[in-house]
Design a protein around this motif. Structure first.
Motif, mmCIF file in Angstrom:
data_model
loop_
_atom_site.group_PDB
_atom_site.id
_atom_site.type_symbol
_atom_site.label_atom_id
_atom_site.label_comp_id
_atom_site.label_asym_id
_atom_site.label_seq_id
_atom_site.Cartn_x
_atom_site.Cartn_y
_atom_site.Cartn_z
ATOM 1 N N LEU A 48 49.175 106.236 10.984
ATOM 2 C CA LEU A 48 48.879 107.424 11.550
ATOM 3 C C LEU A 48 47.365 107.028 12.358
ATOM 4 O O LEU A 48 47.121 107.576 13.355
ATOM 5 C CB LEU A 48 48.759 108.495 10.557
ATOM 6 C CG LEU A 48 50.008 108.889 10.137
ATOM 7 C CD1 LEU A 48 49.743 110.261 9.062
ATOM 8 C CD2 LEU A 48 50.790 109.731 11.059
ATOM 9 N N GLY A 49 46.521 106.304 11.454
ATOM 10 C CA GLY A 49 45.423 105.956 12.087
ATOM 11 C C GLY A 49 45.245 104.949 13.304
ATOM 12 O O GLY A 49 44.507 105.026 14.201
ATOM 13 N N ALA A 50 46.289 104.088 13.333
ATOM 14 C CA ALA A 50 46.616 103.251 14.314
ATOM 15 C C ALA A 50 47.013 103.815 15.618
ATOM 16 O O ALA A 50 46.531 103.646 16.697
ATOM 17 C CB ALA A 50 47.491 102.269 13.815
ATOM 18 N N GLU A 51 48.010 104.829 15.544
ATOM 19 C CA GLU A 51 48.478 105.639 16.529
ATOM 20 C C GLU A 51 47.186 106.613 17.029
ATOM 21 O O GLU A 51 47.146 106.603 18.490
ATOM 22 C CB GLU A 51 49.692 106.527 16.172
ATOM 23 C CG GLU A 51 50.869 105.835 15.774
ATOM 24 C CD GLU A 51 51.861 106.439 14.922
ATOM 25 O OE1 GLU A 51 51.618 107.654 14.937
ATOM 26 O OE2 GLU A 51 52.848 106.007 14.820
ATOM 27 N N ALA A 52 46.428 107.069 16.384
ATOM 28 C CA ALA A 52 45.467 108.056 16.834
ATOM 29 C C ALA A 52 44.124 107.253 17.353
ATOM 30 O O ALA A 52 43.286 107.762 17.797
ATOM 31 C CB ALA A 52 44.907 109.174 15.925
ATOM 32 N N GLY A 53 43.914 105.892 16.948
ATOM 33 C CA GLY A 53 42.671 105.027 17.250
ATOM 34 C C GLY A 53 41.599 105.518 16.108
ATOM 35 O O GLY A 53 40.499 105.864 16.618
ATOM 36 N N THR A 54 41.943 105.957 15.019
ATOM 37 C CA THR A 54 40.959 106.556 13.992
ATOM 38 C C THR A 54 40.756 105.548 13.002
ATOM 39 O O THR A 54 40.599 105.943 11.692
ATOM 40 C CB THR A 54 41.456 107.959 13.359
ATOM 41 O OG1 THR A 54 42.471 107.818 13.138
ATOM 42 C CG2 THR A 54 41.106 108.670 14.754
ATOM 43 N N LEU A 55 41.191 104.188 12.803
ATOM 44 C CA LEU A 55 41.490 103.315 11.845
ATOM 45 C C LEU A 55 39.898 103.127 11.393
ATOM 46 O O LEU A 55 38.886 103.118 12.025
ATOM 47 C CB LEU A 55 41.869 101.956 12.205
ATOM 48 C CG LEU A 55 43.474 101.857 12.521
ATOM 49 C CD1 LEU A 55 43.765 100.577 13.189
ATOM 50 C CD2 LEU A 55 44.139 102.226 11.222
ATOM 51 N N ALA A 56 39.637 102.994 10.048
ATOM 52 C CA ALA A 56 38.579 102.608 9.468
ATOM 53 C C ALA A 56 38.474 100.930 9.473
ATOM 54 O O ALA A 56 39.396 100.471 8.753
ATOM 55 C CB ALA A 56 38.093 103.205 7.978
ATOM 56 N N ILE A 57 37.573 100.413 10.144
ATOM 57 C CA ILE A 57 37.614 98.948 10.284
ATOM 58 C C ILE A 57 36.440 98.409 9.478
ATOM 59 O O ILE A 57 35.305 98.736 9.597
ATOM 60 C CB ILE A 57 37.472 98.362 11.690
ATOM 61 C CG1 ILE A 57 38.338 99.410 12.569
ATOM 62 C CG2 ILE A 57 37.312 96.935 11.929
ATOM 63 C CD1 ILE A 57 38.434 99.330 13.855
ATOM 64 N N MET A 58 36.787 97.511 8.342
ATOM 65 C CA MET A 58 35.733 96.981 7.635
ATOM 66 C C MET A 58 35.609 95.242 7.959
ATOM 67 O O MET A 58 36.439 94.653 8.021
ATOM 68 C CB MET A 58 36.261 96.903 6.092
ATOM 69 C CG MET A 58 36.337 98.166 5.752
ATOM 70 S SD MET A 58 37.574 98.464 4.369
ATOM 71 C CE MET A 58 39.213 98.767 5.291
ATOM 72 N N VAL A 59 34.192 95.134 8.536
ATOM 73 C CA VAL A 59 34.083 93.919 8.973
ATOM 74 C C VAL A 59 33.068 92.968 8.424
ATOM 75 O O VAL A 59 32.032 93.567 8.013
ATOM 76 C CB VAL A 59 33.321 94.148 10.734
ATOM 77 C CG1 VAL A 59 33.354 92.801 11.416
ATOM 78 C CG2 VAL A 59 34.056 95.096 11.380
#
Length: 298
Positions: free
Chosen positions: A133-144
């Motif tokens: 769902l986050g991938a589709e919406a562009g709302t992923l939490a990205i831990m770098v």
């Protein structure tokens, strides 16, 4: 292919077009980024061809002229295989940026970054949370994990996919993802047990879930995965096998750090039992089925 100009968008390659990789690729294409895609099963990448992506025949071909390479692969062993046997390490251009968004062990991330550095390639470990769902919406939490300078180079890419947070040096992104997956896996177990207790005692699990909403027990897991449990909707988004892999990675890392994680160890056993009973390819909310089986409930 000509060199990218300083004002043109970076040439992106995405390795791994699966449940997460496909919607991520579409977000990058929607942001007008030149994209080359590769997948071990080529048919999974083909839908992107009509959307503007170039589909490479091999991983090495896919990365040969890329400015930024993203991997979204199943586990660290496959990342290693693609880098070595797949020819990616040899094919990458010096000066390129390699962003591993797969969920792997921190020690593996550090090892891969060292190999890449020997070839003049920068690396970030940047696993994600948010699911399909986050991938589709562009709302992923990205831990770098990595350097601030390399994070800045990846800023436009991360902006198309979600919200990036720099959490420390190489490997720290994977540590943050392990923490995330521990919380997710353990909380799924807590929600499943709570709803099973409600059902066993004669309460309506759907109404119990609604009653808990907004209180201290509320969470994204209660809302999303609790709803799946209520509806018995265990179609795969994040698989039991993937959750099990992540918990095992957490336990392996804890062993390296001489840290004891008894709650995580218990949940690892429960997810392992679920996989052994044929539930491995279901959504990780399917842990409810394993706990229901143990209690003679349906």
């Amino acid at each position: 292919m000509s060199e990218a100009s300083p004002t043109s968008p970076p040439r992106i390659t995405l390795l791994g077009i699966g449940l997460m990789g496909l919607p991520m690729a579409r977000r990058l294409l929607a942001a007008a980024m030149p994209l080359t895609a590769w997948n071990r099963t080529p048919s999974k990448a083909l839908p992107l061809q009509t959307e503007g992506a170039h589909i490479a025949a091999s991983a090495a071909e896919a990365v040969a002229e890329a400015d930024i390479v993203i991997t979204m692969l199943e586990h660290g062993g496959i990342v290693r295989e693609v880098l070595t046997d797949g020819g990616v390490l040899a094919a990458l251009r010096p000066g390129a940026l390699f962003i591993d968004m797969s969920s792997i062990q921190p020690a593996q991330a550090r090892e891969h970054a060292a190999w890449l550095a020997e070839r003049g390639v920068a690396a970030l470990d940047a696993p994600v949370s948010g699911g399909t769902l986050g991938a589709e919406a562009g709302t992923l939490a990205i831990m770098v994990g990595g350097t601030e300078a390399d994070l800045a180079r990846a800023a436009t890419v991360f902006a198309a996919l979600g919200r990036a947070t720099h959490v420390g040096p190489t490997g720290a992104g994977q540590l943050a993802k392990l923490a995330n997956q521990m919380i997710v896996g353990i909380t799924i177990g807590a929600v499943a047990e709570a709803l099973l207790l409600a059902q066993a005692g004669g309460a309506d699990p759907a109404k119990v879930r609604a009653a808990l909403s907004g209180g201290f027990a509320d969470s994204r897991i209660l809302q999303v995965h609790g709803q799946r449990m209520v509806e018995r909707d265990f179609a795969k988004r994040g698989a039991v096998t993937v959750q099990l892999k992540d918990l095992r990675n957490a336990l392996a890392t804890a062993g390296e750090l001489q840290t004891t994680l008894p709650v995580t160890a218990l949940l690892e056993q429960l997810y392992a039992s679920a996989a052994e009973h044929g539930l491995g390819d279901l959504d990780h909310a399917g842990l409810w089925l394993e706990l229901a089986r143990r209690n003679g409930l349906s």
